[in-house]
Design an enzyme around this catalytic site. Structure first.
Site, PDB file in Angstrom:
ATOM      1  N   ASP A  31       0.865  -1.193   0.000  1.00  0.00           N
ATOM      2  CA  ASP A  31       0.000   0.000   0.000  1.00  0.00           C
ATOM      3  C   ASP A  31       0.898   1.238   0.000  1.00  0.00           C
ATOM      4  O   ASP A  31       2.103   1.147   0.226  1.00  0.00           O
ATOM      5  CB  ASP A  31      -0.926   0.004   1.230  1.00  0.00           C
ATOM      6  CG  ASP A  31      -1.907   1.186   1.240  1.00  0.00           C
ATOM      7  OD1 ASP A  31      -2.281   1.664   0.156  1.00  0.00           O
ATOM      8  OD2 ASP A  31      -2.268   1.647   2.335  1.00  0.00           O
ATOM      9  N   SER A  32       0.273   2.396  -0.204  1.00  0.00           N
ATOM     10  CA  SER A  32       1.047   3.641  -0.119  1.00  0.00           C
ATOM     11  C   SER A  32       1.393   3.965   1.339  1.00  0.00           C
ATOM     12  O   SER A  32       2.303   4.736   1.593  1.00  0.00           O
ATOM     13  CB  SER A  32       0.222   4.789  -0.701  1.00  0.00           C
ATOM     14  OG  SER A  32      -1.008   4.881   0.002  1.00  0.00           O
TER      15      SER A  32
ATOM     16  N   TYR B 223      -1.123   8.556  -2.607  1.00  0.00           N
ATOM     17  CA  TYR B 223      -1.268   8.287  -4.037  1.00  0.00           C
ATOM     18  C   TYR B 223      -2.469   9.022  -4.619  1.00  0.00           C
ATOM     19  O   TYR B 223      -2.576   9.199  -5.821  1.00  0.00           O
ATOM     20  CB  TYR B 223      -1.444   6.778  -4.268  1.00  0.00           C
ATOM     21  CG  TYR B 223      -0.162   5.975  -4.283  1.00  0.00           C
ATOM     22  CD1 TYR B 223       1.085   6.571  -4.057  1.00  0.00           C
ATOM     23  CD2 TYR B 223      -0.191   4.606  -4.539  1.00  0.00           C
ATOM     24  CE1 TYR B 223       2.251   5.817  -4.073  1.00  0.00           C
ATOM     25  CE2 TYR B 223       0.971   3.847  -4.566  1.00  0.00           C
ATOM     26  CZ  TYR B 223       2.196   4.456  -4.334  1.00  0.00           C
ATOM     27  OH  TYR B 223       3.334   3.708  -4.371  1.00  0.00           O
TER      28      TYR B 223
ATOM     29  N   CYS C 122      -4.419  -1.380  -2.078  1.00  0.00           N
ATOM     30  CA  CYS C 122      -4.619   0.058  -2.265  1.00  0.00           C
ATOM     31  C   CYS C 122      -5.553   0.217  -3.455  1.00  0.00           C
ATOM     32  O   CYS C 122      -5.206  -0.178  -4.574  1.00  0.00           O
ATOM     33  CB  CYS C 122      -3.272   0.726  -2.537  1.00  0.00           C
ATOM     34  SG  CYS C 122      -3.395   2.463  -2.951  1.00  0.00           S
ATOM     35  N   ASN C 123      -6.722   0.783  -3.218  1.00  0.00           N
ATOM     36  CA  ASN C 123      -7.680   0.966  -4.318  1.00  0.00           C
ATOM     37  C   ASN C 123      -7.122   1.904  -5.381  1.00  0.00           C
ATOM     38  O   ASN C 123      -7.267   1.661  -6.574  1.00  0.00           O
ATOM     39  CB  ASN C 123      -8.994   1.557  -3.785  1.00  0.00           C
ATOM     40  CG  ASN C 123      -9.767   0.578  -2.929  1.00  0.00           C
ATOM     41  OD1 ASN C 123     -10.653  -0.097  -3.405  1.00  0.00           O
ATOM     42  ND2 ASN C 123      -9.425   0.476  -1.654  1.00  0.00           N
TER      43      ASN C 123
ATOM     44  N   GLU D 240      -3.462   7.778   8.862  1.00  0.00           N
ATOM     45  CA  GLU D 240      -2.011   7.659   9.085  1.00  0.00           C
ATOM     46  C   GLU D 240      -1.632   8.200  10.461  1.00  0.00           C
ATOM     47  O   GLU D 240      -0.788   7.642  11.150  1.00  0.00           O
ATOM     48  CB  GLU D 240      -1.229   8.442   8.014  1.00  0.00           C
ATOM     49  CG  GLU D 240      -1.269   7.848   6.626  1.00  0.00           C
ATOM     50  CD  GLU D 240      -0.380   6.616   6.427  1.00  0.00           C
ATOM     51  OE1 GLU D 240       0.721   6.570   6.991  1.00  0.00           O
ATOM     52  OE2 GLU D 240      -0.813   5.699   5.700  1.00  0.00           O
TER      53      GLU D 240
ATOM     54  N   CYS E 220     -11.284   2.742   0.088  1.00  0.00           N
ATOM     55  CA  CYS E 220      -9.866   3.006   0.327  1.00  0.00           C
ATOM     56  C   CYS E 220      -9.502   2.153   1.530  1.00  0.00           C
ATOM     57  O   CYS E 220     -10.256   2.114   2.518  1.00  0.00           O
ATOM     58  CB  CYS E 220      -9.641   4.485   0.616  1.00  0.00           C
ATOM     59  SG  CYS E 220      -8.005   4.863   1.288  1.00  0.00           S
ATOM     60  N   THR E 221      -8.367   1.486   1.448  1.00  0.00           N
ATOM     61  CA  THR E 221      -8.033   0.531   2.519  1.00  0.00           C
ATOM     62  C   THR E 221      -7.666   1.213   3.838  1.00  0.00           C
ATOM     63  O   THR E 221      -7.594   0.564   4.875  1.00  0.00           O
ATOM     64  CB  THR E 221      -6.886  -0.395   2.071  1.00  0.00           C
ATOM     65  OG1 THR E 221      -5.787   0.406   1.620  1.00  0.00           O
ATOM     66  CG2 THR E 221      -7.359  -1.316   0.952  1.00  0.00           C
ATOM     67  N   HIS E 222      -7.450   2.521   3.798  1.00  0.00           N
ATOM     68  CA  HIS E 222      -7.216   3.246   5.059  1.00  0.00           C
ATOM     69  C   HIS E 222      -8.498   3.373   5.896  1.00  0.00           C
ATOM     70  O   HIS E 222      -8.443   3.529   7.107  1.00  0.00           O
ATOM     71  CB  HIS E 222      -6.701   4.660   4.788  1.00  0.00           C
ATOM     72  CG  HIS E 222      -5.230   4.744   4.492  1.00  0.00           C
ATOM     73  ND1 HIS E 222      -4.669   4.282   3.336  1.00  0.00           N
ATOM     74  CD2 HIS E 222      -4.209   5.245   5.233  1.00  0.00           C
ATOM     75  CE1 HIS E 222      -3.364   4.507   3.356  1.00  0.00           C
ATOM     76  NE2 HIS E 222      -3.060   5.093   4.497  1.00  0.00           N
TER      77      HIS E 222
HETATM   78  N1  DGL Z   1      -4.911   2.917   0.938  1.00  0.00           N
HETATM   79  C1  DGL Z   1      -4.895   3.653  -0.292  1.00  0.00           C
HETATM   80  C2  DGL Z   1      -6.190   3.340  -1.093  1.00  0.00           C
HETATM   81  O1  DGL Z   1      -6.811   2.360  -0.852  1.00  0.00           O
HETATM   82  C3  DGL Z   1      -4.601   5.073   0.014  1.00  0.00           C
HETATM   83  C4  DGL Z   1      -4.437   5.921  -1.180  1.00  0.00           C
HETATM   84  C5  DGL Z   1      -3.541   7.143  -1.027  1.00  0.00           C
HETATM   85  O2  DGL Z   1      -2.343   6.958  -0.786  1.00  0.00           O
HETATM   86  O3  DGL Z   1      -4.040   8.246  -1.249  1.00  0.00           O
HETATM   87  O4  DGL Z   1      -6.600   4.031  -1.961  1.00  0.00           O
END
Ligand code: DGL
Length: 284
Positions: free
Chosen positions: A13-14, A45, A77-78, A155, A187-189
């Site tokens: 992931d990012s 991202y 990460c989507n 985060e 979004c996985t966050h």
């Molecule tokens: N967890 C990432 C997602 O699912 C985060 C994207 C980001 O870095 O902006 O999109």
């Protein structure tokens, strides 16, 4: 118990969002060896051009595979998944699993045909998402929120930060006005922010994320190579941690080992260096 090394899954992931997916994989497949890779130097991202995201993902994952040969790669990460999957599949023969916002299961759940889709500004804009909605939720009203703040708030949780309640309230206004009964966490966050989201949207009945579906897909892929028995088995050796390495393209965030262990993902201390000069977080 098998003498073989357990299957290894590289979760990318990012930032820390992919840990929500790693936790689901660990829950379903407790003996899988997880390697976590975060491009925190490239985070977020959600505001990066597609070419930058593709380039960063491919370079970092290629380096990680050199040191940690893996049986499955999960792009948790989507935002990255919407653009990088074909490139990764052309780069490596290791099976790649991406994350897709759970529109289809949301359309199956919603009672009032009103769905809220919460994602990063980049994911919200992708034509891929329009196709997904048209195909699986054509008879629903889908209200989209692409908010830039949520990933940052997630985060901040690592270092003990608190989600700003008023800002979250304000950010969710469009969902309240649309009367959605189902929200897709695209979004996985966002599963890491679920408590705050539930407080802000008390009338939402269904919260959909993709973590469990990804875990089932990983199990299916391991099954194809007869490795799934080793993955289901719960190895009880006390020295073994579910995450054998957590790799960061910038300094590992303070408190990451504690945060991961709260998610059931204690990190085993790793020695050695990594080609792309990441930092490695261990169970200090
Ligand atoms: N967890 C990432 C997602 O699912 C985060 C994207 C980001 O870095 O902006 O999109």
């Amino acid at each position: 118990m098998s003498d073989q090394a357990p299957p290894r899954v590289l979760v990318f992931d990012s930032g820390i969002g992919g840990l929500s997916v790693a936790a689901c994989i660990h829950q379903l497949l407790p003996s899988v060896d997880l390697v976590y890779l975060a491009d925190n130097a490239g985070f977020p991202y959600g505001d990066k051009p597609e070419t930058v995201v593709v380039d960063r993902c491919c370079t970092l994952i290629a380096h990680a595979l050199e040191q940690y040969p893996s049986d499955v790669i999960v792009v948790a990460c989507n935002t990255a998944s919407t653009v990088v999957l074909p490139h990764l599949r052309a780069m490596t023969s290791v099976p790649v699993v991406g994350v897709v916002p759970a529109i289809k299961p949301a359309a199956a759940k919603t009672r009032n045909r009103r769905i809220g889709l919460l994602a990063t500004p980049a994911t919200i804009r992708r034509p891929y998402l329009d196709r997904l909605i048209k195909e699986f939720a054509g008879d629903c009203r889908v209200e989209r929120i692409g908010h830039p703040g949520l990933v940052r708030w997630a985060e901040d949780l690592v270092s003990g930060g608190v989600v700003p309640v008023d800002e979250l309230e304000e950010a969710m206004k469009a969902f309240r006005e649309a009367g959605v009964d189902t929200v897709v966490l695209g979004c996985t966050h966002y599963p890491l922010l679920l408590d705050g989201l539930k407080t802000s949207l008390p009338s939402v009945r269904f919260w959909m994320d993709s973590g469990d579906a990804i875990a089932r897909r990983v199990a299916w892929l391991l099954e194809q190579t007869d490795q799934v028995a080793d993955a289901w088995e719960d190895i009880t050796e006390p020295a073994r941690s579910p995450v054998s390495a957590a790799l960061f393209s910038d300094s590992a965030p303070d408190g990451i080992a504690r945060f991961m262990s709260e998610l059931g993902l204690s990190v085993q201390l790793v020695r050695g260096t990594w080609p792309a000069k990441p930092t490695e977080a261990g169970s200090a």
